[in-house]
Design an enzyme around this catalytic site. Structure first.
Site, PDB file in Angstrom:
ATOM      1  N   ASP A  37      -6.298  -4.770   4.655  1.00  0.00           N
ATOM      2  CA  ASP A  37      -5.576  -3.560   4.268  1.00  0.00           C
ATOM      3  C   ASP A  37      -4.130  -3.962   3.999  1.00  0.00           C
ATOM      4  O   ASP A  37      -3.458  -4.532   4.866  1.00  0.00           O
ATOM      5  CB  ASP A  37      -5.651  -2.549   5.414  1.00  0.00           C
ATOM      6  CG  ASP A  37      -5.029  -1.205   5.068  1.00  0.00           C
ATOM      7  OD1 ASP A  37      -4.173  -1.154   4.155  1.00  0.00           O
ATOM      8  OD2 ASP A  37      -5.383  -0.213   5.719  1.00  0.00           O
TER       9      ASP A  37
ATOM     10  N   GLY B 133      -4.107  -5.691  -6.136  1.00  0.00           N
ATOM     11  CA  GLY B 133      -4.418  -4.772  -5.057  1.00  0.00           C
ATOM     12  C   GLY B 133      -3.580  -3.513  -5.083  1.00  0.00           C
ATOM     13  O   GLY B 133      -2.520  -3.452  -5.713  1.00  0.00           O
TER      14      GLY B 133
ATOM     15  N   TYR C 139       2.307   7.053  -9.375  1.00  0.00           N
ATOM     16  CA  TYR C 139       1.765   5.704  -9.562  1.00  0.00           C
ATOM     17  C   TYR C 139       2.742   4.839 -10.359  1.00  0.00           C
ATOM     18  O   TYR C 139       3.087   3.726  -9.949  1.00  0.00           O
ATOM     19  CB  TYR C 139       0.412   5.786 -10.265  1.00  0.00           C
ATOM     20  CG  TYR C 139      -0.077   4.470 -10.804  1.00  0.00           C
ATOM     21  CD1 TYR C 139      -0.429   3.429  -9.944  1.00  0.00           C
ATOM     22  CD2 TYR C 139      -0.189   4.255 -12.177  1.00  0.00           C
ATOM     23  CE1 TYR C 139      -0.871   2.209 -10.448  1.00  0.00           C
ATOM     24  CE2 TYR C 139      -0.635   3.055 -12.683  1.00  0.00           C
ATOM     25  CZ  TYR C 139      -0.984   2.032 -11.824  1.00  0.00           C
ATOM     26  OH  TYR C 139      -1.416   0.830 -12.325  1.00  0.00           O
TER      27      TYR C 139
ATOM     28  N   SER D  24      -6.905  -2.263 -19.990  1.00  0.00           N
ATOM     29  CA  SER D  24      -7.766  -3.438 -20.006  1.00  0.00           C
ATOM     30  C   SER D  24      -9.203  -3.036 -19.711  1.00  0.00           C
ATOM     31  O   SER D  24      -9.572  -2.737 -18.577  1.00  0.00           O
ATOM     32  CB  SER D  24      -7.279  -4.480 -18.992  1.00  0.00           C
ATOM     33  OG  SER D  24      -7.895  -5.730 -19.235  1.00  0.00           O
TER      34      SER D  24
END
Length: 267
Positions: free
Chosen positions: A54, A75, A139, A169
């Site tokens: 995590d 990640g 984001y 992508s």
């Protein structure tokens, strides 16, 4: 030919879409590929190491980074989400990653940033590495923070980073917007390889797209990286036009580079 540039390379986000696409490709870049994600991953193959971690867990991240020479960081949260998960994964998690890189002597990071750092520029504008960020959501804001954090760790500690503002992508472009933002999986691997092998990377911002005729991104300030895309969304243009309708120019998703992200409300 891909250069085996590092003994042990860490790729985070290995269970995600781009992580799964890059996993077989990045094995050619190193003797050992360490794969990490919070989500389950498929079993290790020859030359692979698996670490479930995590990003918000400092000790787990330090264990993940130990003995690696470079990091490809996919990640974290990769779409618009409420603030709390973005804070944990993309803000605290990235800080933990760079602190671990500093502690373990990692000197090069390829950071998966995003075109959504620049999402509130219009589709008739062209941006480059010096254009001020205009994130289109939480984001995108977290990726802008990541770019600043990585610059601080370069200025203070000498950790080189390529901030790759990935466009879209996928195996092929899905809509008309992606005719400008599309990045093939093979070109993404070429870009990562260039970032890992260029003699002097420094702290660099590079737009991650293929060789598309329509583009909102100027990569002239990233020539020192040596990225040369070989694929193009142009090959899919006729098919995309055939399956999509004429764009509504009054729609913010058509006006702005961030597409539908500029319209997402509170989650």
């Amino acid at each position: 030919m891909t250069i085996q540039s590092h003994h042990r390379l860490l790729m985070t986000g290995a269970a995600g879409g781009l992580g799964q696409a890059m996993r077989p490709r990045l094995k050619a870049n190193c003797a050992f590929l360490r794969l990490s994600d919070l989500s389950p991953m498929s079993p290790a193959q020859a030359g692979e190491e698996m670490v479930q971690a995590d990003l918000s867990d400092k000790a787990a991240v330090h264990n993940m980074v130990a003995d690696c020479q470079a990091i490809v960081h996919f990640g974290g949260i990769s779409v618009e989400q409420p603030w709390e998960p973005i804070l944990q994964a993309n803000i605290i998690g990235l800080y933990n990653l760079y602190e671990a890189a500093r502690a373990h002597g990692v000197k090069r990071v390829v950071f998966a940033s995003s075109n959504h750092v620049m999402g509130f520029y219009r589709q008739n504008e062209v941006v480059d590495a010096t254009t001020p960020p205009r994130p289109d959501g939480l984001y995108g804001l977290s990726k802008a923070f990541g770019e600043d954090l990585s610059r601080f760790y370069f200025d203070r500690y000498g950790i080189e980073t390529a901030c790759v503002r990935i466009g879209s992508s996928f195996p092929e472009p899905k809509d008309r917007r992606m005719l400008a933002t599309w990045l093939s999986y093979d070109d993404l691997h070429r870009l990562i390889t260039a970032c890992l092998t260029t003699p002097v990377l420094g702290h660099s911002i590079v737009y991650g797209t293929s060789d598309n005729s329509v583009s909102w991104y100027d990569n002239r300030l990233a020539h020192h990286i040596g990225y040369r895309p070989q694929d193009s969304a142009d090959d899919f243009r006729d098919a995309v036009y055939a399956k999509t309708t004429e764009p509504d120019l009054a729609d913010p998703a058509v006006q702005f580079q961030g597409g539908a992200f500029v319209k997402i409300g509170p989650l």
